[in-house]
Design an enzyme around this catalytic site. Structure first.
Site, PDB file in Angstrom:
ATOM      1  N   PRO A   1    -110.732 -18.224 -26.457  1.00  0.00           N
ATOM      2  CA  PRO A   1    -111.088 -17.180 -25.321  1.00  0.00           C
ATOM      3  C   PRO A   1    -112.304 -17.493 -25.351  1.00  0.00           C
ATOM      4  O   PRO A   1    -113.193 -18.169 -25.991  1.00  0.00           O
ATOM      5  CB  PRO A   1    -111.044 -15.831 -26.011  1.00  0.00           C
ATOM      6  CG  PRO A   1    -111.087 -16.567 -27.364  1.00  0.00           C
ATOM      7  CD  PRO A   1    -110.267 -17.032 -27.346  1.00  0.00           C
ATOM      8  N   GLY A   2    -113.029 -17.893 -23.840  1.00  0.00           N
ATOM      9  CA  GLY A   2    -114.448 -18.024 -23.854  1.00  0.00           C
ATOM     10  C   GLY A   2    -115.155 -19.245 -23.584  1.00  0.00           C
ATOM     11  O   GLY A   2    -116.077 -20.023 -23.739  1.00  0.00           O
ATOM     12  N   CYS A   3    -113.795 -20.380 -23.634  1.00  0.00           N
ATOM     13  CA  CYS A   3    -114.223 -21.556 -22.854  1.00  0.00           C
ATOM     14  C   CYS A   3    -113.749 -21.729 -21.433  1.00  0.00           C
ATOM     15  O   CYS A   3    -113.071 -21.356 -21.113  1.00  0.00           O
ATOM     16  CB  CYS A   3    -112.946 -22.507 -24.302  1.00  0.00           C
ATOM     17  SG  CYS A   3    -113.634 -22.283 -25.677  1.00  0.00           S
ATOM     18  N   VAL A   4    -114.918 -22.871 -21.076  1.00  0.00           N
ATOM     19  CA  VAL A   4    -114.910 -22.855 -19.941  1.00  0.00           C
ATOM     20  C   VAL A   4    -113.749 -23.439 -19.604  1.00  0.00           C
ATOM     21  O   VAL A   4    -112.486 -23.526 -18.159  1.00  0.00           O
ATOM     22  CB  VAL A   4    -116.219 -23.596 -19.006  1.00  0.00           C
ATOM     23  CG1 VAL A   4    -116.295 -24.040 -16.942  1.00  0.00           C
ATOM     24  CG2 VAL A   4    -117.347 -23.207 -19.455  1.00  0.00           C
TER      25      VAL A   4
END
Length: 151
Positions: free
Chosen positions: A54-57
């Site tokens: 989660p939270g990765c471009v």
């Protein structure tokens, strides 16, 4: 000596020392891309929502298995530099028990000199990947603890 609370595991320490030899950010990037190129291909069946960081471009996937008490990670990313970070972490944490992995702090990224070369979103991605790997190790540790305390 590492700035971490615990000494770095041998593989991770070796990686940090390799990166410290280069003061040029371009050389560090080349080194990171070298790790990306050496990363074993991840089976497509591992690229599912449960394994997505989660939270990765970029798209990043991490799987973990426990073999003989050691955590075995696999990972992939659609971005080469991020794939290099994944490979660096997989190589650095290879052969460790869940307990040993949980003792590692992400401070070592500063020692490599990479942190100042990473964009804020990539630096954040690194921490998200690292936390996902620790979370998977914690899951193994909890499962082992539950087995040993059940009647």
């Amino acid at each position: 000596m590492s700035s971490a609370t615990y000494p770095l595991p041998p593989n991770l320490n070796r990686i940090v020392e390799r990166f410290k030899r280069h003061s040029d950010p371009k050389q560090r990037y080349r080194q990171l891309l070298g790790y990306a190129n050496k990363l074993a291909p991840m089976p497509e069946e591992g690229k599912i929502i449960e394994n997505k960081v989660p939270g990765c471009v970029s798209q990043v996937y991490i799987t973990a298995d426990l073999e003989d008490g050691k955590v075995i990670y696999q990972g992939d990313s659609d971005a080469q530099l991020v794939k290099g970070l994944v490979a660096l972490l997989i190589e650095g944490l290879k052969g460790l028990t869940p307990e040993e992995i949980l003792q590692v702090t992400p401070n070592f990224i500063e020692e490599t000199g990479l942190k100042m070369s990473l964009t804020p979103s990539r630096a954040n991605g690194f921490y998200n990947i690292f936390q996902t790997m620790k979370k998977k190790a914690l899951g193994f540790q909890l499962a082992t603890t539950e087995k040993s305390t059940s009647c």
